[in-house]
Scaffold this active site. Structure first.
Site, PDB file in Angstrom:
ATOM      1  N   ASP A  39      -6.111   0.901   0.298  1.00 58.58           N
ATOM      2  CA  ASP A  39      -6.215   1.192   1.731  1.00 58.58           C
ATOM      3  C   ASP A  39      -7.567   0.672   2.218  1.00 58.58           C
ATOM      4  O   ASP A  39      -8.334   0.081   1.446  1.00 58.58           O
ATOM      5  CB  ASP A  39      -6.028   2.697   2.014  1.00 58.58           C
ATOM      6  CG  ASP A  39      -7.266   3.506   1.668  1.00 58.58           C
ATOM      7  OD1 ASP A  39      -8.104   3.014   0.876  1.00 58.58           O
ATOM      8  OD2 ASP A  39      -7.413   4.622   2.188  1.00 58.58           O
ATOM      9  N   LYS A  61       0.834  -1.210   0.000  1.00 54.18           N
ATOM     10  CA  LYS A  61       0.000   0.000   0.000  1.00 54.18           C
ATOM     11  C   LYS A  61       0.869   1.260   0.000  1.00 54.18           C
ATOM     12  O   LYS A  61       0.653   2.177  -0.796  1.00 54.18           O
ATOM     13  CB  LYS A  61      -0.920   0.010   1.232  1.00 54.18           C
ATOM     14  CG  LYS A  61      -1.815   1.225   1.278  1.00 54.18           C
ATOM     15  CD  LYS A  61      -2.592   1.334   2.562  1.00 54.18           C
ATOM     16  CE  LYS A  61      -1.774   1.986   3.636  1.00 54.18           C
ATOM     17  NZ  LYS A  61      -2.516   2.281   4.865  1.00 54.18           N
TER      18      LYS A  61
END
Ligand code: SF4
Length: 210
Positions: free
Chosen positions: A138, A120
């Site tokens: 996310d 991420k």
């Protein structure tokens, strides 16, 4: 979801949120790296308050590499796990100096070699700081894409990333990610999503299955 509906939904998302940015404040790829390490399990607003002062004093890997975690306490002590995060930032700064000439690398494989940087964060840096196409999975993108029906309910983050990459044109990966992140923060909350005021409700599987 049928292909034509997927396409319609993607177009609508990009139309409603044409140019979203990250909420984390940064002035360079390195500052985004620091901010994103600090933001793990912490609110962006709290991180921004801390980094506003922090980046006035320390800006570069060289600056951070000379510090001890305690030196960062006055700036980041309100952030969860601040000591551990300070250690990670200092280690990352040393690695950048030793292996990358003091610059944040622009490839995902290299970014993933930095301790504290997962998929991420790597994608956030690629998309947010370098303007490269990247899907940033996310918690918001994960939730919203599943509710909309764009990806399967049980998909893990790497599977969500792969599924989004299949249906969204590469040039729009980052823009689409930031759009869904914004929608998750603004309307499609984890608890009590505001479906009545959602511009995507006619196409949303979660809404239409209730
Ligand atoms: S209709 Fe509701 S569940 Fe679906 S995307 Fe909108 S807010 Fe989220």
């Amino acid at each position: 979801m049928k292909a034509y509906k997927v396409q319609k939904l993607i177009n609508k998302v990009l139309e409603v949120y044409p140019d979203e940015k990250l909420d984390l404040k940064f002035g360079s790829p390195f500052e985004l790296l620091v901010a994103s390490i600090l933001s793990a399990r912490a609110k962006d607003e709290v991180v921004n308050q801390a980094t506003e002062k922090l980046f006035q004093v320390y800006k570069t890997p060289e600056d951070f590499s000379k510090l001890k975690p305690e030196d960062l306490e006055p700036f980041i002590s309100r952030i969860n796990y601040w000591y551990k995060k300070a250690q990670i930032i200092i280690e990352a700064s040393k690695l950048l100096l030793e292996s990358y000439g003091g610059k944040v690398p622009e490839s995902k494989d290299e970014l993933l070699k930095i301790k504290g940087v997962g998929s991420k964060t790597a994608n956030m840096i690629l998309g947010g700081a370098f303007g490269k196409p990247a899907v940033v999975v996310d918690t918001h993108l994960d939730r919203v894409s599943k509710r909309l029906g764009l990806v399967s309910e049980k998909a893990k983050p790497d599977e969500v990333e792969a599924e989004i990459k299949k249906i969204v044109p590469e040039k729009d990966w980052t823009r689409f990610s930031f759009a869904l992140m914004r929608h998750g923060k603004k309307i499609c909350h984890a608890k009590n999503p505001e479906c009545e005021s959602c511009p995507f409700s006619d196409l949303c599987e979660f809404f239409n299955s209730r």
